[in-house]
Motif scaffolding. Structure first.
Motif, PDB file in Angstrom:
ATOM      1  N   ASN A  56      54.959  50.822  50.700  1.00 39.81           N
ATOM      2  CA  ASN A  56      54.331  51.752  51.628  1.00 39.81           C
ATOM      3  C   ASN A  56      52.840  51.442  51.641  1.00 39.81           C
ATOM      4  N   PHE A  57      52.078  52.154  52.462  1.00 42.77           N
ATOM      5  CA  PHE A  57      50.677  51.806  52.672  1.00 42.77           C
ATOM      6  C   PHE A  57      49.866  51.828  51.380  1.00 42.77           C
ATOM      7  N   ILE A  58      50.070  52.881  50.586  1.00 41.35           N
ATOM      8  CA  ILE A  58      49.300  52.989  49.337  1.00 41.35           C
ATOM      9  C   ILE A  58      49.653  51.843  48.391  1.00 41.35           C
ATOM     10  N   GLU A  59      50.959  51.564  48.265  1.00 41.68           N
ATOM     11  CA  GLU A  59      51.381  50.473  47.381  1.00 41.68           C
ATOM     12  C   GLU A  59      50.808  49.149  47.853  1.00 41.68           C
ATOM     13  N   ALA A  60      50.794  48.951  49.176  1.00 36.93           N
ATOM     14  CA  ALA A  60      50.247  47.702  49.721  1.00 36.93           C
ATOM     15  C   ALA A  60      48.780  47.571  49.358  1.00 36.93           C
ATOM     16  N   MET A  61      48.047  48.672  49.461  1.00 37.21           N
ATOM     17  CA  MET A  61      46.624  48.663  49.110  1.00 37.21           C
ATOM     18  C   MET A  61      46.426  48.333  47.644  1.00 37.21           C
ATOM     19  N   VAL A  62      47.207  49.013  46.787  1.00 37.53           N
ATOM     20  CA  VAL A  62      47.075  48.772  45.348  1.00 37.53           C
ATOM     21  C   VAL A  62      47.398  47.317  45.026  1.00 37.53           C
ATOM     22  N   ASN A  63      48.468  46.809  45.634  1.00 42.62           N
ATOM     23  CA  ASN A  63      48.856  45.419  45.422  1.00 42.62           C
ATOM     24  C   ASN A  63      47.738  44.468  45.863  1.00 42.62           C
ATOM     25  N   SER A  64      47.142  44.739  47.032  1.00 39.43           N
ATOM     26  CA  SER A  64      46.107  43.846  47.560  1.00 39.43           C
ATOM     27  C   SER A  64      44.877  43.839  46.672  1.00 39.43           C
ATOM     28  N   VAL A  65      44.414  45.040  46.298  1.00 39.72           N
ATOM     29  CA  VAL A  65      43.212  45.108  45.465  1.00 39.72           C
ATOM     30  C   VAL A  65      43.499  44.486  44.100  1.00 39.72           C
ATOM     31  N   GLY A  66      44.652  44.818  43.538  1.00 38.69           N
ATOM     32  CA  GLY A  66      45.023  44.262  42.238  1.00 38.69           C
ATOM     33  C   GLY A  66      45.103  42.752  42.286  1.00 38.69           C
ATOM     34  N   THR A  67      45.784  42.232  43.305  1.00 36.43           N
ATOM     35  CA  THR A  67      45.945  40.786  43.441  1.00 36.43           C
ATOM     36  C   THR A  67      44.607  40.084  43.582  1.00 36.43           C
ATOM     37  N   SER A  68      43.729  40.627  44.442  1.00 37.45           N
ATOM     38  CA  SER A  68      42.455  39.949  44.655  1.00 37.45           C
ATOM     39  C   SER A  68      41.572  40.059  43.422  1.00 37.45           C
ATOM     40  N   LEU A  69      41.731  41.144  42.658  1.00 38.70           N
ATOM     41  CA  LEU A  69      40.995  41.253  41.403  1.00 38.70           C
ATOM     42  C   LEU A  69      41.483  40.180  40.442  1.00 38.70           C
ATOM     43  N   GLY A  70      42.779  39.937  40.453  1.00 38.79           N
ATOM     44  CA  GLY A  70      43.355  38.871  39.640  1.00 38.79           C
ATOM     45  C   GLY A  70      42.776  37.521  40.023  1.00 38.79           C
ATOM     46  N   PHE A  71      42.594  37.306  41.321  1.00 37.92           N
ATOM     47  CA  PHE A  71      41.987  36.071  41.805  1.00 37.92           C
ATOM     48  C   PHE A  71      40.576  35.950  41.257  1.00 37.92           C
ATOM     49  N   PHE A  72      39.837  37.048  41.338  1.00 39.83           N
ATOM     50  CA  PHE A  72      38.459  37.077  40.860  1.00 39.83           C
ATOM     51  C   PHE A  72      38.397  36.727  39.380  1.00 39.83           C
ATOM     52  N   ILE A  73      39.251  37.365  38.582  1.00 42.35           N
ATOM     53  CA  ILE A  73      39.278  37.097  37.144  1.00 42.35           C
ATOM     54  C   ILE A  73      39.578  35.628  36.884  1.00 42.35           C
ATOM     55  N   ALA A  74      40.606  35.129  37.583  1.00 47.40           N
ATOM     56  CA  ALA A  74      41.010  33.738  37.369  1.00 47.40           C
ATOM     57  C   ALA A  74      39.895  32.781  37.715  1.00 47.40           C
ATOM     58  N   ILE A  75      39.237  33.018  38.850  1.00 47.57           N
ATOM     59  CA  ILE A  75      38.235  32.082  39.328  1.00 47.57           C
ATOM     60  C   ILE A  75      37.001  32.075  38.428  1.00 47.57           C
ATOM     61  N   VAL A  76      36.611  33.239  37.931  1.00 44.28           N
ATOM     62  CA  VAL A  76      35.434  33.309  37.059  1.00 44.28           C
ATOM     63  C   VAL A  76      35.731  32.671  35.709  1.00 44.28           C
ATOM     64  N   LEU A  77      36.910  32.989  35.166  1.00 47.02           N
ATOM     65  CA  LEU A  77      37.321  32.366  33.906  1.00 47.02           C
ATOM     66  C   LEU A  77      37.310  30.849  34.044  1.00 47.02           C
ATOM     67  N   PHE A  78      37.866  30.391  35.161  1.00 45.32           N
ATOM     68  CA  PHE A  78      38.008  28.956  35.349  1.00 45.32           C
ATOM     69  C   PHE A  78      36.656  28.271  35.488  1.00 45.32           C
ATOM     70  N   ALA A  79      35.712  28.937  36.181  1.00 46.67           N
ATOM     71  CA  ALA A  79      34.377  28.355  36.338  1.00 46.67           C
ATOM     72  C   ALA A  79      33.749  28.136  34.971  1.00 46.67           C
ATOM     73  N   GLY A  80      33.970  29.081  34.077  1.00 48.49           N
ATOM     74  CA  GLY A  80      33.447  28.945  32.734  1.00 48.49           C
ATOM     75  C   GLY A  80      34.059  27.761  32.003  1.00 48.49           C
ATOM     76  N   VAL A  81      35.383  27.657  32.134  1.00 49.42           N
ATOM     77  CA  VAL A  81      36.088  26.558  31.459  1.00 49.42           C
ATOM     78  C   VAL A  81      35.683  25.219  32.049  1.00 49.42           C
ATOM     79  N   ARG A  82      35.600  25.189  33.376  1.00 48.28           N
ATOM     80  CA  ARG A  82      35.282  23.969  34.126  1.00 48.28           C
ATOM     81  C   ARG A  82      34.000  23.330  33.618  1.00 48.28           C
ATOM     82  N   ASP A  83      33.005  24.185  33.392  1.00 44.40           N
ATOM     83  CA  ASP A  83      31.712  23.726  32.927  1.00 44.40           C
ATOM     84  C   ASP A  83      31.850  22.915  31.644  1.00 44.40           C
ATOM     85  N   LYS A  84      32.590  23.483  30.687  1.00 44.95           N
ATOM     86  CA  LYS A  84      32.780  22.796  29.416  1.00 44.95           C
ATOM     87  C   LYS A  84      33.585  21.511  29.607  1.00 44.95           C
TER      88      LYS A  84
END
Lengths: 198, 188, 191
Positions: free
Chosen positions: C128-156
């Motif tokens: 439903n609409f609320i679940e879709a919103m939660v899924n979208s925000v959660g998913t994109s936050l996951g993307f953010f976490i992954a990308i920042v973590l990876f940038a740190g690793v990449r450097d090393k």
């Protein structure tokens, strides 16, 4: 470039997955079995060649300013065509590939070929480019998915290739395996191409 | 300036309209096939495979009149279907029936798969009200698999009941035997 | 479904990159600099969330009511393309520094599988609409976490002593694979 060179280019020098490294998402996700990898490869060939043909045919008609939205509409249309056909005629494969079928539309490869080739060349050359790039994509998919299915399941095409005593490396089928095996594959390709130059 | 925007928008609209038209046509042509595929996916693969290995769907039996006859003459009979594989070949009969002997919690409802040669291909429980952990263990493959391969030409009398769940096991068996008698009487 | 467990599942257990592979392209191409990666991540959170809202409404109000589901791919991708254009224009005016830093990666958000992927998944999973919103925000936050973590690793990783053939994407992918193993551990998370 002569016609043969155009075709070979897509398989070797500018291989979409191993060299250009575009459209990674689908590559990593669906290569859990050889059959799925091949299915996806063929779907991409269909969308790529189809959109290359239409865009090449319309290249004098589409104004430069709106070419990107025009490309997107045409590519999306072909993606939907492939989606509907698979939904109807290859249902098991359709279910296996899931969301990655509509995601063909955002496979950078197709937009890149439209912009770099089809919009600037004749239909015949565009068909060959589409087939060549698509073949390169398919070859890479076959390489990756056969390694993953072989190591992770001991099978190829679902048929047992290794003796029953083989303990499958589950990780090959799981997400980490995709990343690592593809990385090593690209490393291998780099190594081979550097040796060739030397 | 404005003219060119209209022209640009017009061309895009044209491309979009033609694409939509092509897709509408294709959608229409594939609609039925797609609906059929989706319906097939609805019966769980585990049930299909355990009752008739290799089947992808249970279709209602072609001879509706026969089904009605069986219904009127056999009180525990529920439905007769044909199992088909992915190429639409008929694999055999699927009899859906209640047990004739009540279990601990009443009648059990079973799918019994019977091949055209008269052998049981598999059995699966549709519903039951037996005791959890005891009679309910009649749903487990370790119990149900013993029926696969047995002749559907005669009542089964010799079987391995579940220790401590004799009543449920016997009820289960009666349902299988009802399916067998239906096969003998109407389908052989 | 419990919204909190949905959120955590979308962000971490089924991490969009390490588990679902969506968004792998920009992920691998992302800069080694953590602040650029973070900027990209925030832009993606914004685009995914907004795109999910609009595509969800369009699906329910237009495509479903008119029986035009087969136009989903075309409509969704056009909505996303238009949205990214607006974000680009907006950033150019109000955050030119970030706009410059993101460079080519900004318009490339259009072809980010994650955006279209999440939009489609919201529909196929019948949220439903609320679940879709939660899924979208959660998913994109996951993307953010992954990308920042990876940038740190990449450097090393890029500073490490490696055989020539493995440098670049090869080792990046292997590194991503190892991070993916770490995230695999979350699948045992009972929520």
């Amino acid at each position: 470039m002569n016609k043969l060179d155009i075709f070979k280019n897509g398989i070797t020098k500018e291989n979409p997955i191993l060299v250009q490294q575009v459209g990674m998402c689908a590559t990593l996700a669906v290569t859990t079995s050889l059959l799925n990898g091949i299915g996806m490869g063929i779907a991409v060939i269909a969308v790529l060649t189809g959109s290359n043909i239409v865009i090449s045919l319309l290249r004098k008609f589409i104004p430069d300013e709106v070419r990107i939205p025009a490309f997107v509409i045409i590519i999306a249309a072909f993606t939907t065509i492939v989606d509907l056909l698979m939904h109807a005629y290859t249902f098991a494969l359709y279910q296996a590939l899931g969301v990655f079928i509509p995601l063909i539309v955002v496979n950078c490869l197709i937009l890149a070929r439209a912009e770099a080739f089809a919009f600037k060349n004749g239909v015949v050359d565009s068909i060959i480019d589409g087939l060549g790039m698509g073949a390169g994509y398919l070859v890479a998919m076959i390489l990756l998915s056969s390694v993953r299915e072989f190591l992770g399941n001991g099978t190829l095409f679902g048929i047992n290739v290794l003796p029953a005593s083989y303990e499958p490396m589950m990780i090959a089928i799981q997400p980490p395996g995709a990343f690592i095996i593809l990385g090593l594959l690209i490393g291998l390709v780099n190594y081979l191409s550097r040796r060739k130059k030397a | 300036m404005k003219n060119s925007y209209v022209r640009l928008g017009g061309i895009l609209f044209l491309i979009a309209a033609i694409s939509a038209g092509v897709l509408a046509f294709l959608n229409d042509s594939t609609k039925d096939l797609i609906a059929k595929n989706e319906a097939m996916a609805a019966t769980s693969p585990e049930v299909l495979e355990s009752v008739m290995p290799g089947s992808v769907m249970f279709n209602d039996y072609a001879d509706a009149a026969l089904v009605e006859t069986i219904k009127s003459e056999n009180g525990k009979f529920v439905n007769l279907q044909t199992a088909v594989d992915a190429s639409n070949n008929e694999l055999g009969y699927v009899v859906r029936t209640f047990s004739t002997v009540a279990g601990y919690g009443g009648d059990m409802e079973l799918f019994v798969g019977i091949s055209p040669e008269g052998k049981i291909t598999g059995v699966n429980v549709v519903s039951h009200s037996e005791t959890s952990g005891l009679g309910s263990r009649t749903t487990e493959p370790s119990f149900t698999s013993q029926f696969a391969g047995k002749d559907a030409t005669a009542e089964i009398t010799d079987f391995d009941a579940i220790t401590g769940a004799t009543k449920s096991s016997k009820s289960f068996l009666s349902a299988v035997n009802n399916a067998i008698s239906i096969y003998d009487q109407y389908l052989k | 479904m419990n919204l909190i467990s949905l959120f955590i599942t979308s962000a971490i257990v089924n991490n969009i990159i390490f588990s679902q592979f969506l968004g792998a392209c920009p992920f691998l191409g992302v800069s080694k600099k953590i602040d650029t990666a973070a900027g990209m991540g925030i832009a993606v959170i914004f685009v995914i969330t907004l795109a999910s809202v609009i595509t969800y409404i369009v699906q329910k109000a237009i495509l479903d009511t008119l029986g035009l589901q087969y136009l989903q791919t075309i409509m969704f991708i056009l909505i996303i393309a238009a949205l990214v254009q607006f974000v680009e224009m907006f950033l150019k005016k109000s955050a030119p520094g970030l706009y410059q830093a993101l460079g080519i990666y900004l318009p490339l958000i259009t072809t980010n599988c994650a955006v279209l992927g999440v939009a489609i998944i919201n529909i196929t999973k019948e949220y439903n609409f609320i679940e879709a919103m939660v899924n979208s925000v959660g998913t994109s936050l996951g993307f953010f976490i992954a990308i920042v973590l990876f940038a740190g690793v990449r450097d090393k990783v890029d500073n490490a002593d490696l055989p020539e053939s493995l440098k670049g994407s090869a080792i990046s992918l292997v590194a991503a694979g190892l991070m993916s193993i770490a995230f695999l551990g979350f699948s045992g998370l009972q929520l």
